[in-house]
Write a protein that holds these residues in place. Structure first.
Motif, PDB file in Angstrom:
ATOM      1  N   LYS A 149     -43.421 -28.810 -71.348  1.00  0.00           N
ATOM      2  CA  LYS A 149     -44.069 -28.480 -72.611  1.00  0.00           C
ATOM      3  C   LYS A 149     -43.892 -26.999 -72.934  1.00  0.00           C
ATOM      4  CE  LYS A 149     -47.642 -32.078 -72.389  1.00  0.00           C
ATOM      5  NZ  LYS A 149     -49.106 -32.356 -72.354  1.00  0.00           N
ATOM      6  N   GLU A 150     -43.789 -26.706 -74.228  1.00  0.00           N
ATOM      7  CA  GLU A 150     -43.670 -25.341 -74.744  1.00  0.00           C
ATOM      8  C   GLU A 150     -42.488 -24.599 -74.119  1.00  0.00           C
ATOM      9  OE1 GLU A 150     -47.539 -23.606 -74.163  1.00  0.00           O
ATOM     10  OE2 GLU A 150     -48.278 -24.474 -76.041  1.00  0.00           O
ATOM     11  N   ASN A 151     -41.422 -25.351 -73.838  1.00  0.00           N
ATOM     12  CA  ASN A 151     -40.171 -24.778 -73.340  1.00  0.00           C
ATOM     13  C   ASN A 151     -40.324 -24.101 -71.976  1.00  0.00           C
ATOM     14  OD1 ASN A 151     -37.370 -24.597 -73.926  1.00  0.00           O
ATOM     15  ND2 ASN A 151     -37.587 -22.420 -74.379  1.00  0.00           N
ATOM     16  N   TYR A 152     -41.304 -24.524 -71.197  1.00  0.00           N
ATOM     17  CA  TYR A 152     -41.486 -24.009 -69.838  1.00  0.00           C
ATOM     18  C   TYR A 152     -40.413 -24.645 -68.951  1.00  0.00           C
ATOM     19  CZ  TYR A 152     -43.995 -22.600 -65.573  1.00  0.00           C
ATOM     20  OH  TYR A 152     -44.360 -22.038 -64.374  1.00  0.00           O
ATOM     21  N   SER A 153     -39.523 -23.818 -68.401  1.00  0.00           N
ATOM     22  CA  SER A 153     -38.333 -24.341 -67.726  1.00  0.00           C
ATOM     23  C   SER A 153     -38.345 -24.058 -66.233  1.00  0.00           C
ATOM     24  CB  SER A 153     -37.068 -23.738 -68.343  1.00  0.00           C
ATOM     25  OG  SER A 153     -36.905 -24.165 -69.679  1.00  0.00           O
ATOM     26  N   GLY A 202     -49.047 -18.140 -70.183  1.00  0.00           N
ATOM     27  CA  GLY A 202     -48.631 -19.084 -69.159  1.00  0.00           C
ATOM     28  C   GLY A 202     -47.238 -19.642 -69.317  1.00  0.00           C
ATOM     29  N   ARG A 203     -46.481 -19.139 -70.252  1.00  0.00           N
ATOM     30  CA  ARG A 203     -45.121 -19.624 -70.441  1.00  0.00           C
ATOM     31  C   ARG A 203     -44.158 -18.876 -69.522  1.00  0.00           C
ATOM     32  NH1 ARG A 203     -44.645 -20.102 -77.076  1.00  0.00           N
ATOM     33  NH2 ARG A 203     -46.517 -21.382 -77.392  1.00  0.00           N
ATOM     34  N   GLY A 204     -42.938 -19.383 -69.437  1.00  0.00           N
ATOM     35  CA  GLY A 204     -41.937 -18.724 -68.612  1.00  0.00           C
ATOM     36  C   GLY A 204     -40.701 -19.576 -68.485  1.00  0.00           C
ATOM     37  N   GLY A 205     -39.708 -19.036 -67.777  1.00  0.00           N
ATOM     38  CA  GLY A 205     -38.483 -19.799 -67.658  1.00  0.00           C
ATOM     39  C   GLY A 205     -37.574 -19.376 -66.522  1.00  0.00           C
ATOM     40  N   CYS A 206     -37.105 -20.366 -65.751  1.00  0.00           N
ATOM     41  CA  CYS A 206     -35.960 -20.252 -64.849  1.00  0.00           C
ATOM     42  C   CYS A 206     -34.944 -21.257 -65.389  1.00  0.00           C
ATOM     43  CB  CYS A 206     -36.335 -20.589 -63.412  1.00  0.00           C
ATOM     44  SG  CYS A 206     -37.551 -19.496 -62.662  1.00  0.00           S
ATOM     45  N   GLU A 207     -33.827 -20.766 -65.915  1.00  0.00           N
ATOM     46  CA  GLU A 207     -32.967 -21.611 -66.731  1.00  0.00           C
ATOM     47  C   GLU A 207     -31.496 -21.484 -66.342  1.00  0.00           C
ATOM     48  OE1 GLU A 207     -35.750 -20.753 -70.710  1.00  0.00           O
ATOM     49  OE2 GLU A 207     -33.601 -20.314 -70.748  1.00  0.00           O
ATOM     50  N   ASP A 208     -30.743 -22.546 -66.625  1.00  0.00           N
ATOM     51  CA  ASP A 208     -29.276 -22.544 -66.675  1.00  0.00           C
ATOM     52  C   ASP A 208     -28.632 -21.896 -65.450  1.00  0.00           C
ATOM     53  OD1 ASP A 208     -29.887 -23.648 -69.083  1.00  0.00           O
ATOM     54  OD2 ASP A 208     -28.993 -22.080 -70.310  1.00  0.00           O
ATOM     55  N   ALA A 209     -28.903 -22.464 -64.285  1.00  0.00           N
ATOM     56  CA  ALA A 209     -28.370 -21.917 -63.034  1.00  0.00           C
ATOM     57  C   ALA A 209     -26.872 -22.184 -62.899  1.00  0.00           C
ATOM     58  CB  ALA A 209     -29.107 -22.533 -61.845  1.00  0.00           C
ATOM     59  N   ARG A 210     -26.194 -21.271 -62.228  1.00  0.00           N
ATOM     60  CA  ARG A 210     -24.867 -21.497 -61.664  1.00  0.00           C
ATOM     61  C   ARG A 210     -24.951 -21.105 -60.192  1.00  0.00           C
ATOM     62  NH1 ARG A 210     -25.311 -20.775 -67.323  1.00  0.00           N
ATOM     63  NH2 ARG A 210     -23.316 -21.154 -68.362  1.00  0.00           N
ATOM     64  N   ILE A 211     -24.298 -21.877 -59.332  1.00  0.00           N
ATOM     65  CA  ILE A 211     -24.373 -21.622 -57.893  1.00  0.00           C
ATOM     66  C   ILE A 211     -22.968 -21.533 -57.319  1.00  0.00           C
ATOM     67  CG2 ILE A 211     -25.153 -22.507 -55.659  1.00  0.00           C
ATOM     68  CD1 ILE A 211     -27.474 -23.845 -57.114  1.00  0.00           C
ATOM     69  N   THR A 212     -22.757 -20.511 -56.505  1.00  0.00           N
ATOM     70  CA  THR A 212     -21.467 -20.275 -55.862  1.00  0.00           C
ATOM     71  C   THR A 212     -21.685 -20.072 -54.371  1.00  0.00           C
ATOM     72  OG1 THR A 212     -20.613 -19.202 -57.864  1.00  0.00           O
ATOM     73  CG2 THR A 212     -19.441 -18.775 -55.802  1.00  0.00           C
ATOM     74  N   TYR A 213     -20.868 -20.740 -53.568  1.00  0.00           N
ATOM     75  CA  TYR A 213     -20.883 -20.461 -52.135  1.00  0.00           C
ATOM     76  C   TYR A 213     -20.000 -19.243 -51.898  1.00  0.00           C
ATOM     77  CZ  TYR A 213     -20.402 -20.926 -47.107  1.00  0.00           C
ATOM     78  OH  TYR A 213     -20.422 -20.682 -45.749  1.00  0.00           O
ATOM     79  N   VAL A 214     -20.613 -18.129 -51.482  1.00  0.00           N
ATOM     80  CA  VAL A 214     -19.884 -16.879 -51.287  1.00  0.00           C
ATOM     81  C   VAL A 214     -19.501 -16.775 -49.814  1.00  0.00           C
ATOM     82  CG1 VAL A 214     -19.958 -14.370 -51.515  1.00  0.00           C
ATOM     83  CG2 VAL A 214     -21.098 -15.808 -53.209  1.00  0.00           C
ATOM     84  N   GLU A 248     -39.239 -22.369 -59.873  1.00  0.00           N
ATOM     85  CA  GLU A 248     -40.037 -22.396 -61.087  1.00  0.00           C
ATOM     86  C   GLU A 248     -40.611 -21.008 -61.321  1.00  0.00           C
ATOM     87  OE1 GLU A 248     -43.845 -24.544 -61.050  1.00  0.00           O
ATOM     88  OE2 GLU A 248     -43.257 -25.216 -59.057  1.00  0.00           O
ATOM     89  N   PRO A 249     -40.975 -20.680 -62.554  1.00  0.00           N
ATOM     90  CA  PRO A 249     -41.388 -19.311 -62.868  1.00  0.00           C
ATOM     91  C   PRO A 249     -42.557 -18.831 -62.008  1.00  0.00           C
ATOM     92  CG  PRO A 249     -40.971 -20.538 -64.876  1.00  0.00           C
ATOM     93  CD  PRO A 249     -40.918 -21.530 -63.755  1.00  0.00           C
ATOM     94  N   GLU A 250     -42.325 -17.737 -61.289  1.00  0.00           N
ATOM     95  CA  GLU A 250     -43.353 -17.121 -60.453  1.00  0.00           C
ATOM     96  C   GLU A 250     -43.316 -15.599 -60.551  1.00  0.00           C
ATOM     97  OE1 GLU A 250     -42.787 -18.429 -56.475  1.00  0.00           O
ATOM     98  OE2 GLU A 250     -43.348 -20.525 -56.872  1.00  0.00           O
ATOM     99  N   ALA A 251     -42.110 -15.022 -60.530  1.00  0.00           N
ATOM    100  CA  ALA A 251     -41.971 -13.564 -60.575  1.00  0.00           C
ATOM    101  C   ALA A 251     -42.296 -13.045 -61.973  1.00  0.00           C
ATOM    102  CB  ALA A 251     -40.549 -13.165 -60.182  1.00  0.00           C
TER     103      ALA A 251
END
Length: 382
Positions: A48-52, A89-101, A78-81
């Motif tokens: 809800k409310e674009n909380y990602s 109370g809104r926030g967002g962690c969005e659109d991840a990309r993951i690479t094995y370095v 999920e949003p904590e920092a």
């Protein structure tokens, strides 16, 4: 075969009924093989409310080896920092990309942290994909009069190995697209037949993080202090904006990544223009990734399926995950995982040709130059 072939494999993931984490959509996943050889997706889960949040799911395959579904495994971040939280109370962690370095023997995640200051690039690290440690926001030093400080930034991904910067020094490198004021597609769209593109402010960039060749721990990452402007909008299908897509992967021709481009479709009624997000391919030199060897003159993926045209944001295909199918003995096959209309996740299969198609690469001049974007012909927008 002398061109890139892409075949849609269909809808893979959509919001789960009754799941409050997904009422606003599931989209734009990272894709990466785990230590167990399984393929995992890290989709954006919109509440809800674009909380990602960034979820985690295991991909399921049919007897032919094609992706056919997912098993949900919970939430990775999920949003904590503070840099992930907004007011009320809104926030967002969005659109991840993951690479094995390889140097770190770790997985590095780049993602969009959405706070009161707007979207910024954040990093996290994991040994097993299930436990993540935040590394904070990426920071960027100014470059030749271009100041990245305080600028919104999204669509970041990392190279899996150190690559040479402009001085030939091997460094960790990030693809990203700063969103300078006035460069959103809603802002660059205009009624003129053609427009001038500000190269420094409308480009995909490669930025480099200083690092020692031995002994560096991922916790020391974050400062990117040299930069290279990689690509700018040139073709009609990307006239309003280009940005990052899938992380760079090595192919027979060099580093390959899919990227997104935006143009405006002419209206068929009185509703006005609609933005259209498509995807193309870019090949970078293996030895000198600052050099583009190939770039799509036409998109390889455009929103034509109903799932791609109707949703939270209409007319969007947005590639973010890529998986090389060496597991079934097909090293030239890459499965592409992409957001559909900011609502669902689709998957397509792409084959890398034996030879690169013949193409005329766009010519980009001096650092502060501007280039015209050719308008879309009427028949292309019908």
């Amino acid at each position: 075969m002398n061109h890139f072939e892409l075949t849609r494999l269909g809808l893979l993931m959509e919001p789960e009924p009754g799941n409050s984490h997904e009422v606003g959509g599931v989209l734009n996943p990272a894709a990466v093989r785990g230590p167990d050889g399984e393929l995992y997706l890290f989709p954006r889960l919109v509440g809800k409310e674009n909380y990602s949040r960034i979820g985690i799911a295991r991909v399921q395959f049919d007897e032919a080896g094609d992706p056919c579904g997912v098993e949900r495994l919970g939430v990775a971040l999920e949003p904590e920092a503070d840099y992930e939280l907004q007011e009320n109370g809104r926030g967002g962690c969005e659109d991840a990309r993951i690479t094995y370095v390889e140097r770190f023997n770790r997985y590095l995640m780049t993602y969009t942290a959405f706070s009161r200051s707007g979207p910024r690039i954040a990093l996290a690290v994991s040994e097993d994909l299930f436990h993540w440690k935040r590394l904070g926001l990426a920071t960027f030093e100014p470059f030749r009069g271009t100041d990245f400080v305080g600028v919104a930034n999204k669509d970041a991904s990392l190279f899996p190995v150190a690559i040479p910067n402009h001085r030939g020094k091997l460094q960790l490198a990030m693809i990203h697209r700063p969103l300078f004021p006035g460069t959103l597609p809603e802002e660059t769209d205009c009624d003129e037949c053609a427009r001038l593109v500000d190269l420094d402010h409308e480009s995909i960039w490669i930025s480099y993080c200083p690092m020692e060749l031995d002994g560096l721990k991922p916790k020391h990452l974050g400062l990117f202090n040299s930069h290279h402007r990689l690509a700018t909008p040139v073709e009609p299908w990307e006239a309003l904006k280009i940005g990052g897509g899938t992380p760079p992967v090595m192919t027979r021709h060099g580093w390959m990544m899919l990227y997104h481009g935006v143009h405006a479709e002419e209206p068929s009624d009185a509703s006005g223009k609609r933005l259209c997000y498509s995807a193309g391919v870019m090949i970078l030199s293996k030895e000198h990734p600052r050099t583009i060897l190939y770039r799509s003159a036409e998109p390889i993926l455009t929103p034509i399926d109903p799932h791609e045209r109707d949703g939270v944001v209409e007319n969007v295909v947005f590639p973010t995950g890529i998986d090389c199918r060496t597991d079934i003995g097909q090293p030239d096959r890459f499965d592409i995982y992409y957001g559909m209309a900011d609502s669902r996740i689709g998957v397509a299969s792409m084959t890398v040709p034996q030879q690169l198609p013949t193409t005329t690469l766009p010519r980009v001049d001096a650092p502060n130059a501007i280039v015209p974007v050719v308008p879309l012909p009427a028949e292309a927008t019908a």
